[in-house]
Design an enzyme around this catalytic site. Structure first.
Site: not given
Length: 460
Positions: A163, A273, A275, A278, A291, A310
């Site tokens: 990024v 996802d 976590k 993110n 994400d 994850t």
């Protein structure tokens, strides 16, 4: 997966044939089908006993039963029993004739699940003013090209992408995050579907708690996603530096995440996802989800079987391949609250398989650190129930049940949505090109070959 789907479909059909249930939305029928339990009876067994309290609902899926009561001498054969039980006592006994299979749901589960997914967040994003603003934005971005930007530096790196912070050449005060993905890497790992799904979901995700995707570009080697620049850094970095957060700080960041998930879930999208890595902070210190590579639009009441996520955050039904829905995000939310309050997730092993085994033992086997208060621990345990239908956030009031939990008592949800409450931490952001809240990343020297063959990204 096929067996699970067939059984679920049969159960949903049974429920749909009950007159009282015909008006229920598909997603509610689907949830009810999930909690039906099969019970078997032999010839002469009592299914219902006269005088007992009616707190269980039975559907006879196979076999026949006979009904008899003290006030009626005649026996009535019924091959289908469809009376939803109230708190009153049974007026008749029902016994099995031959072998009988019943689908059973208890009153408490039924009460928890009747009610649709609350469309909490849709309303505030559908006003004419918002639509006009989005249209003007779309018109502006449709006219820009990659050559209109200067690359300033790298903000982050992932398995498939990096990024970059970029600046609009003709307006130096406007900066964006440009996610650059290698086509060759995507094709080699068969990630085309995930990338296109990520694009589709993010283009429609107009929530202040989800990072905006403005448009996409492509060239022979790369795909590009032009994103909103959030220069406050990753929540993971802040957690790493502080060790753990107090209740107030955790409540604020969890509140932001809940708003993002409510937006997605009301549209039949699961995130999968969650976590700290993110979750990114904007210049005010408000948190946004980034994400969306694992996000998927499954539709209300539908399940999916892809194994992803994850390890420390994966829900037990994903590990057991039972099929999962938005309730898997509720589980991950519980793990996130635990990690933010303690500094590490509750389930972790030396390798993924060990982690999965610890997850399957359940949250009740985990010793909570003293710093996690009683009401926070209660919230985590109610989000991390093994049975998805028992999870907070996955019942009839949806996300409102989480927002009304004791741990959130007195929290200003309206202020959070309107951006009027102070964040617990305001990052120092010195202008649109300040990358000081991000770790340093070296330049990418790997130049992939041009990808001439692939036609999969024509709509990118």
């Amino acid at each position: 997966m096929r067996t699970g789907l067939i059984k679920h479909s049969q159960y949903t059909d049974f429920l749909r044939s009950v007159p009282s249930f015909q008006s229920l939305p598909e997603d509610v029928l689907s949830k009810l089908a999930d909690v039906l339990e099969e019970t078997h009876y032999s010839d002469g067994d009592y299914i219902i006993r006269q005088g007992a309290t009616g707190d269980t609902f039975f559907i006879i899926s196979e076999g026949q039963s006979t009904q008899h009561s003290n006030s009626h001498s005649e026996s009535v054969f019924i091959s289908f029993l469809s009376s939803l039980c109230r708190e009153d006592v049974r007026t008749a006994s029902v016994t099995a004739v031959g072998d009988v299979t019943c689908l059973v749901i208890d009153r408490e589960s039924f009460k928890q699940l009747i009610g649709g997914l609350d469309d909490v967040n849709s309303k505030q994003y559908d006003s004419d003013e918002v639509k006009a603003k989005l249209q003007a934005e779309a018109d502006f971005f449709s006219s820009v090209s990659l050559s209109d930007f200067n690359i300033i530096c790298t903000l982050g790196m992932g398995g498939f992408s990096r990024v970059e912070l970029v600046q609009l050449k003709n307006d130096p005060n406007r900066s964006f995050a440009l996610k650059v993905l290698k086509k060759r890497h995507i094709l080699d790992t068969s990630q085309q579907g995930h990338i296109l799904s990520e694009r589709r979901i993010m283009m429609e995700a107009h929530s202040p708690f989800i990072i905006r995707l403005y448009r996409t570009f492509r060239d022979p080697k790369y795909l590009y996603m032009l994103l909103e620049a959030c220069l406050g850094g990753e929540l993971w970095t802040l957690l790493r530096d502080r060790g753990s957060f107090d209740d107030g700080t955790t409540r604020f960041y969890t509140g932001c995440v809940i708003e993002a998930l409510a937006f997605l879930h009301s549209r039949g999208i699961i995130y999968r996802d969650l976590k700290p890595e993110n979750i990114i902070l904007d210049h005010r210190g408000y948190a946004k989800l980034v994400d969306f590579g694992f996000a998927k639009k499954v539709g209300l009441g539908k399940k999916t079987w892809t194994f992803c996520g994850t390890p420390e955050y994966v829900a037990p039904e994903i590990i057991l391949n039972k099929g999962h829905d938005s309730s898997a995000d509720c589980w991950s939310l519980g793990i996130l609250v635990f990690e933010l309050l303690s500094g590490s997730p509750p389930f972790s092993g030396s390798d993924p398989m060990k982690t999965y085994n610890i997850i399957l033992r359940g949250i009740d086997m985990i010793e909570f650190p003293k710093k996690i208060t009683k009401s926070a621990a209660n919230l985590v345990k109610r989000l991390c129930r093994d049975n998805p239908s028992e999870r907070l956030g996955n019942q009839k009031n949806g996300v409102k049940d989480i927002q009304k939990h004791k741990w959130f008592e007195g929290f200003n949800w309206d202020g959070l949505r309107q951006g009027t409450i102070d964040s617990p931490y305001t990052p120092t952001v010195d202008g649109p090109l300040d990358n000081s809240n991000f770790d340093y990343f070296p330049e990418d020297t790997d130049d992939p070959p041009p990808d001439e063959e692939s036609g999969w990204d024509l709509e990118f």
